[in-house]
Design a protein around this motif. Structure first.
Motif, mmCIF file in Angstrom:
data_model
loop_
_atom_site.group_PDB
_atom_site.id
_atom_site.type_symbol
_atom_site.label_atom_id
_atom_site.label_comp_id
_atom_site.label_asym_id
_atom_site.label_seq_id
_atom_site.Cartn_x
_atom_site.Cartn_y
_atom_site.Cartn_z
ATOM 1 N N ILE A 166 0.868 -1.177 0.000
ATOM 2 C CA ILE A 166 0.000 0.000 0.000
ATOM 3 C C ILE A 166 0.903 1.225 0.000
ATOM 4 N N ASN A 168 0.834 5.180 0.597
ATOM 5 C CA ASN A 168 -0.049 6.158 1.221
ATOM 6 C C ASN A 168 0.085 7.575 0.678
ATOM 7 N N LEU A 190 0.582 -3.709 -7.058
ATOM 8 C CA LEU A 190 0.208 -2.868 -5.937
ATOM 9 C C LEU A 190 -1.063 -3.440 -5.313
ATOM 10 N N LEU A 192 -3.972 -2.525 -4.880
ATOM 11 C CA LEU A 192 -5.023 -1.595 -5.280
ATOM 12 C C LEU A 192 -5.948 -2.296 -6.268
ATOM 13 N N TRP A 203 -7.460 0.418 -1.686
ATOM 14 C CA TRP A 203 -6.313 -0.371 -1.252
ATOM 15 C C TRP A 203 -6.797 -1.584 -0.455
ATOM 16 N N MET A 209 -8.301 5.186 -2.786
ATOM 17 C CA MET A 209 -7.143 5.760 -3.463
ATOM 18 C C MET A 209 -7.187 7.281 -3.351
#
Length: 267
Positions: A166, A168, A190, A192, A203, A209
């Motif tokens: 993840i 940020n 990722l 995501l 996420w 996101m």
């Protein structure tokens, strides 16, 4: 899924390369076969090099933090006589009284994948099936070396006691993109996905996101079954901003797979 649809997102990069006569309908498997590289994503690396020639955006300077290091003092004194000793000079003492300062005695434990020397042999993460890892700001990141589907890559991370990576904020994304390109030049998964609701990217920890680095014409949700997972294309080794592509989550062929990337709290 039609083959040309399945690889449309990769073909879009070909169009950007501006190479005369190059078709944008090729698939990544053929590209890899024609451009063998140093790692599993050799073909991908060549494609991203071509694509990067047309990218003129600048993500700004990149601050790459060095790996965290444990700083210890020296083992103090002699076991029986006491006195000043050790690499940095901890105050020595007797067996019963001990001394102040110095390096704490290592207590051997079974080696685990945690970027630590658990078995006290002076080598980190040996004796266990550990992928390359790095620690930053209290988080440990693992960089897998085998191409997998997004679903399989996430399961692999969970077996390590972590989850898919993840990111940020922009600073973490920039650092991660540089680090990923040092390990391999092929794509990295990722954590995501918009599998729950099309177009709502979330996420794996449930947070929405907040920023994105989509590549040209991305996300495009190509193919009959759509594309609901995200791969990062590492272009940092070319001094270009790394970009995101949406890809099928359960791709069974290498052209639809990326390398795992995991993140979790450092021990």
């Amino acid at each position: 899924m039609k083959r040309t649809q399945a690889y449309f997102s990769w073909g879009a990069l070909c169009m950007m390369a501006g190479a005369t006569g190059v078709s944008c309908s090729y698939d990544l498997e053929s590209l890899r076969a024609g451009h063998p590289g140093d790692d599993a994503g050799g073909g991908m690396a060549q494609m991203t090099i071509d694509a990067a020639k047309t990218l003129d955006t600048d993500e700004g300077s990149t601050d790459v933090s060095p790996d965290d290091e444990d700083a210890y003092g020296g083992q103090g004194g002699l076991i029986s006589a006491g006195g000043r000793g050790g690499a940095t000079g901890g105050m020595g003492g007797s067996v019963t009284m001990g001394g102040s300062g110095g390096t704490p005695t290592c207590s051997p434990q079974p080696e685990a994948c945690n970027n630590r020397d658990d078995d006290c042999d002076g080598v980190t993460d040996n004796g266990a099936p550990c992928p390359p890892s790095v620690i930053r700001d209290g988080w440990i990141y693992f960089f897998g070396t085998q191409l997998l589907s997004w679903n399989d890559a996430r399961a692999w991370c969970q077996r390590l006691g972590r989850d898919a990576v993840i990111l940020n904020d922009k600073a973490e994304h920039t650092w991660f993109a540089v680090e990923a390109s040092l390990h391999s030049r092929t794509c990295r998964w990722l954590g995501l996905t918009d599998a729950a609701v099309e177009g709502q990217w979330v996420w794996v920890n449930g947070t929405p996101m907040q920023f994105s680095y989509w590549g040209p014409e991305q996300p495009n949700n190509a193919g009959a079954d759509g594309e609901h997972c995200v791969g990062l294309i590492p272009l940092a080794y070319l001094d270009k901003p790394s970009i995101w592509h949406d890809i099928m989550c359960d791709g069974a062929v290498a052209a639809l797979q990326c390398l795992p990337a995991c993140r979790g709290r450092a021990p």
